[in-house]
Enzyme design. Structure first.
Site, PDB file in Angstrom:
ATOM      1  N   ASP A 492       0.894  -1.252  -0.033  1.00 31.32           N
ATOM      2  CA  ASP A 492      -0.102  -0.051  -0.023  1.00 31.32           C
ATOM      3  C   ASP A 492       0.776   1.112  -0.068  1.00 31.32           C
ATOM      4  O   ASP A 492       2.312   1.057   0.161  1.00 31.32           O
ATOM      5  CB  ASP A 492      -0.853   0.010   1.261  1.00 31.32           C
ATOM      6  CG  ASP A 492      -2.101   0.977   0.941  1.00 31.32           C
ATOM      7  OD1 ASP A 492      -2.221   1.315  -0.112  1.00 31.32           O
ATOM      8  OD2 ASP A 492      -3.003   1.029   2.019  1.00 31.32           O
ATOM      9  N   GLU A 495       2.428   4.811  -4.400  1.00 28.06           N
ATOM     10  CA  GLU A 495       2.249   5.648  -5.598  1.00 28.06           C
ATOM     11  C   GLU A 495       3.686   6.584  -6.025  1.00 28.06           C
ATOM     12  O   GLU A 495       3.787   6.729  -7.223  1.00 28.06           O
ATOM     13  CB  GLU A 495       1.133   6.513  -5.536  1.00 28.06           C
ATOM     14  CG  GLU A 495      -0.059   5.943  -5.463  1.00 28.06           C
ATOM     15  CD  GLU A 495      -0.730   4.846  -4.388  1.00 28.06           C
ATOM     16  OE1 GLU A 495      -1.240   4.048  -4.445  1.00 28.06           O
ATOM     17  OE2 GLU A 495      -0.088   5.411  -3.125  1.00 28.06           O
ATOM     18  N   ASP A 664      -9.319   3.247  -2.305  1.00 28.72           N
ATOM     19  CA  ASP A 664     -10.356   3.333  -1.189  1.00 28.72           C
ATOM     20  C   ASP A 664     -11.643   4.082  -1.673  1.00 28.72           C
ATOM     21  O   ASP A 664     -11.994   5.325  -1.765  1.00 28.72           O
ATOM     22  CB  ASP A 664      -9.500   4.465  -0.377  1.00 28.72           C
ATOM     23  CG  ASP A 664      -8.227   4.137   0.148  1.00 28.72           C
ATOM     24  OD1 ASP A 664      -8.186   3.013   0.392  1.00 28.72           O
ATOM     25  OD2 ASP A 664      -7.374   5.005   0.381  1.00 28.72           O
TER      26      ASP A 664
END
Length: 993
Positions: A492, A495, A664
């Protein structure tokens, strides 16, 4: 996890406001004395996106384009030099005066057009060239010029332009005529005409319908943000599929292009020819694609033009070629990963997990995998457990029992690494110390360590270009496994995300550990009160109370906030010849973060790798490279076992190593619908292991939404329920109706596990898809071009979910009826005769029922459902044979040990039904499966068998054979005794009736 809390207001609720506030009072993990990073640290420059800027330079009007010369034929195509056709415009950077054009007919169905600067050296290599050792570049397979499906034409009138033509039809697939090529050191633009009402799919990642439409700007720049609509989110996939429909005049051999909308107004039984092609831009920089009514304009803020065209002519061929030749085939998944996954941000301890597992068992709900979010970590630090609630000793006992039950455990690993407080000797962190010893962290331009901020406080970030970074990362997984026996990894924040602009931790490490500069969900001032759409209709009292509490909370926040009295002016960067401004490039993409600043909520573009490459040039590859190394790490932890990874960030080719979840999302009916086109898009991107946070992540779900969503997600490849800290618990056992709905859908899923697994094997070996759009399976029907409210699993199973609150029925289309297709109701097993060609048919779907249909001419291998995949794999086999109109059906089954990267033995079974009276199984391979064949169910049998039913000539007991005159279903039981010695697939067999 909802990383979007840093940039968006929270949107959640609970069963009742009083209960909610009470339950959330203990969720805050930050001591009151802990330093909080200032919210202002994540505020960047205020920029105006180019597409919104009325004063923006139109490069097409001011730039001269290029002129081609020195054109030479080569073994695979041609080369040429492109020179500026006039005075440099320097619209959004410095014009590159000389370019090299290379055209390669790389295969019969693949054409490559590459345009790069003529002069590339060590100082500007990373500006323009995507390293092949990071992102492989396809090579020519043969001298394919004469055999190619495609033709490249070029012209210098009025400046260099080119066309890509499909030879078979003469149709122009890409045409830059009428536009100029712009190629600068921080800006590239090229454009192509498109037909009216075109059908374009892909260009991810974003929340949008499957068909992109012709008035949208598609921005790609990997971002940590909670699933906003029509904006850039976690991944970059600069690939699109375009489908065109034609009326064919067979007499003179002409093809008349028709729009899907126009075709839909004509005879619904009419068939059209559809031809699909794919386009991929091998470029990792930030991009913007402007889809307009009659053209497509592609813009990037760096890199080069490295375009690939795939001729198809169907989606099937395009997808296979794109994967096999360019981005790689998707990873084969372990069998257990197809079971149900349960997670949430907010599980408090090993004992809490044990209670969750026990409750699933209590209610008889299948559970395969239990996950933990960052709660398990020691102060949010990777590879370290909280020593009290998540001790290694307690974990060892829990995981031993979990594994004995046939279940698995998946922890989260975040991207950032905590940088300890130098004034606190007790703040030691071995993972950081080992990384620092090898100096594997990203740097600032001055050579100091780049220090951002994430969950644990001020953090550092791995430099994947460092020659020792991979070994360090692999070692951390190996060491962590010694303490926690995990079974897969969830990546997670990759990015890569940072909660401040720039190296905000430099000089501030003595403040560590630090609380993020925003309230976590559930902390005072951030209590969560949002409901799904129309919740007030079914729960008016609770909705009113939550609305009142939400208003009070908003008023309190407003009273303490500082209201800006002036509007900040936009920062506009004027290009400086020969200089790149990577922090604020002159062309401003419509980046999702506030102010469009690339450094907001991310590692800044000027962060520097060991080889001098700036993050600006490789930002979209950070998670891609992390996933690659993590895959290698798991092969060290589990030798010869297929690694199981789910990653949030992705790039073209990530599917070789990882699956992906939709990020999300919100507990909204809208997001349940959007999960379908999002999943179908990732099928195109070569990442079939896709699913979403079932029942929603942000925002409390409710019983009706979760009921419907648990059933829908049961037919997604990756099936996980997950939600946010402080939100209403949403495990399926929280509501009686959701228990029943979940078990009903899971019964189907777990029975179909052999079918799912076979589909994954085909995806892994051939590049086929698992979840499929109707238009891909039925390409002659233009009415399906935008269909994304229902879908297919493989070729044989159609799912038509309810996607609206309060509905007790759903409208669905049944493709192929006009040409003899048959659809059978999964539940009744009878032909669904209510449907008509080209018409949306109303299907009864009361709460707890999801309509599922089996396509005629299919053979589905099944096993009995169980609470775990391990137990399901040890049950007898059965076959569901759905006869087509002609009395035939076919299918296949793939079996292996379910876990090995290279299995020692495999088994493939091909099924063929003929003459509405026989079923043949042809077995290949030497994997031995001992489970017997229990029964065969045949749908669409016109009449009761006149004689004996036999298996390989042996009569089946008459009392084991039943036939239903009404439903036309033949069930042949009693086969276990005939197959128990060698198993169902011990050899070829024939069943005749």
């Amino acid at each position: 996890m909802a990383r979007s809390v840093a940039v968006a207001a929270c949107i959640l609720l609970s069963h009742s406001v009083g209960t909610l506030a009470k339950s959330l009072s203990s969720t805050s993990s930050a001591p009151s004395s802990q330093f909080t990073t200032p919210a202002s640290a994540d505020i960047g420059a205020n920029l105006i996106a180019n597409i919104d800027d009325p004063n923006a330079v139109n490069a097409q009007k001011v730039c001269p384009g290029y002129t081609a010369s020195n054109v030479r034929s080569t073994k695979y195509g041609l080369t040429a030099t492109l020179a500026l056709a006039g005075e440099a415009c320097n619209a959004y950077g410095t014009d590159v005066s000389s370019l090299d054009l290379t055209v390669e007919y790389q295969a019969e169905d693949r054409l490559n057009i590459q345009i790069t600067p003529t002069y590339i050296g060590a100082s500007n290599q990373s500006w323009f060239v995507l390293p092949e050792d990071v992102v492989p570049k396809p090579k020519p397979e043969s001298e394919s010029l004469s055999e190619s499906d495609l033709l490249f034409n070029w012209s210098n009138e009025p400046s260099f332009n080119f066309k890509v033509i499909r030879k078979a039809t003469g149709d122009i697939l890409f045409n830059t005529e009428g536009s100029v090529l712009v190629f600068e050191n921080q800006f590239i633009e090229f454009a192509s005409a498109l037909p009216d009402d075109y059908n374009l799919y892909g260009l991810g990642e974003r929340m949008h319908g499957l068909r992109l439409g012709n008035n949208i700007t598609v921005t790609t720049y990997n971002a940590d943000v909670g699933d906003p609509l029509d904006q850039n989110i976690y991944g970059t996939h600069p690939f699109y599929l375009e489908t065109r429909y034609y009326e064919v005049d067979s007499e003179n051999g002409t093809y008349n292009l028709v729009s899907a909308a126009a075709a839909n107004t004509t005879d619904s039984s009419k068939e059209y020819l559809s031809l699909s092609h794919g386009v991929f831009l091998r470029n990792a920089h930030g991009q913007e694609v402007l889809l307009r009514p009659d053209n497509i304009t592609w813009r990037t803020i760096g890199g080069s033009i490295d375009l690939y065209f795939y001729s198809g002519p169907t989606q099937v061929e395009v997808s296979k070629t794109y994967q096999t030749s360019t981005v790689g085939l998707p990873a084969m998944q372990q069998y257990f990963t197809l079971g149900f996954h349960q997670c949430r941000w907010g599980y408090k301890s090993w004992s809490h997990l044990a209670d969750v597992v026990a409750t699933f068992e209590k209610f008889g709900i299948p559970l395969e995998n239990i996950w933990t979010d960052i709660d398990y970590m020691n102060q949010y630090r990777n590879f370290e457990n909280d020593p009290v609630s998540w001790s290694y000793k307690d974990g060892e006992a829990f995981l031993e029992d979990l594994h004995k039950s046939g279940r698995h455990y998946i922890p989260i690993i975040d991207a950032a690494i905590y940088d300890p407080n130098p004034d606190n000797k007790s703040d030691a962190y071995p993972t950081y110390e080992r990384g620092t010893k090898e100096d594997v962290w990203l740097k600032n331009p001055d050579g100091s360590t780049y220090i951002g901020a994430v969950w644990p406080g001020y953090t550092v970030f791995t430099d994947w270009h460092h020659p020792k970074a991979a070994d360090w990362w692999i070692n951390e997984f190996v060491e962590y496994y010694k303490n926690v026996k995990y079974d897969g990894i969830w990546l997670d924040m990759n990015e890569v995300s940072s909660f401040c602009v720039g190296s905000c931790g430099s000089g501030n490490l003595t403040l560590n550990p630090a609380h993020p500069g925003f309230l976590l969900p559930g902390e005072p001032g951030n209590i969560i009160y949002d409901y799904p759409e129309n919740f007030n209709v079914t729960n008016s009292t609770e909705a009113a109370a939550a609305a009142s509490a939400s208003s009070s909370q908003a008023a309190a926040a407003s009273a303490t906030s500082v209201t800006a009295t002036t509007t900040a002016a936009y920062l506009v960067t004027t290009p400086t010849p020969g200089v790149r401004d990577v922090n604020h490039p002159p062309y401003v993409i419509n980046h999702v973060q506030t102010g469009h600043d690339l450094a907001v909520h991310a590692v800044s573009p000027n962060a520097t790798h060991i080889d001098g490459v700036l993050e600006y040039d490789v930002h979209n590859l950070w998670g891609y490279q992390e996933t690659n190394v993590t895959y290698t790490a798991l092969t060290q932890v589990f030798p010869n076992k297929r690694p199981f990874i789910i990653s949030r960030s992705s790039f073209a080719g990530s599917g070789k190593w990882t699956g992906h979840w939709g990020g999300d999302n919100a507990s909204k009916w809208l997001y349940m619908f959007l999960s379908i086109p999002q999943a179908l898009s990732f099928s195109l991107f070569g990442i079939p292991m896709f699913g979403v946070d079932t029942c929603g992540f942000n925002g409390n779900t409710d019983e009706e939404l979760c009921n419907r969503w648990m059933q829908l997600s049961a037919f997604f490849p990756f099936y996980r329920n997950h939600n946010e800290l402080g939100a209403l618990a949403q495990e399926p056992y929280q509501w009686a109706s959701v228990i029943d709905a979940s078990k009903s859908a899971m019964q189907i899923r777990y029975a179909l596990l052999p079918y799912f697994y076979t589909l994954f094997h085909l995806a892994h070996t051939t590049g086929s898809t698992v979840m499929r759009a109707l238009a891909w399976e039925f390409p002659t029907d233009p009415s399906l071009a935008s269909a994304d409210r229902q879908f297919l699993v493989g070729p044989s199973l159609m799912v038509i979910p309810v996607l609206e609150q309060g509905a007790s029925s759903v409208r669905g289309v049944f493709p192929g009826l006009a040409v003899g297709e048959v659809w059978y109701d999964w539940y009744t097993q009878s032909e669904f005769t209510a449907a008509k060609p080209g018409v949306n048919t109303t299907i009864e779907a009361p709460l707890g029922h999801i309509p599922v249909f089996v396509r005629g001419s299919s053979v589905l291998p099944l096993q009995q459902p169980a609470l775990t995949t391990r137990d399901a794999r040890n049950t007898p086999w059965s076959l569901l044979v759905a006869l087509g109109r002609d009395g035939t059906a076919s299918g296949s089954l793939y079996v292996d040990d379910g876990e090995s990267i290279t299995p020692n033995a495999t088994l493939t079974v091909d099924f063929a039904a003929t003459n509405a009276s026989s079923l043949f199984a042809s077995v290949r391979g030497d994997f031995h499966d001992a489970n017997a064949l229990a029964n065969v169910t045949v749908l669409g049998v016109a009449s009761r068998p006149a004689g004996n039913v036999t298996l390989n000539g042996h009569a089946v007991a008459s009392d084991a054979v039943t036939y239903n005159e009404t439903s036309k279903v033949l069930v042949v039981n009693g086969l276990a005794d005939l197959t128990k010695d060698s198993g169902a697939w011990g050899g070829d067999w024939a069943l005749k009736w």
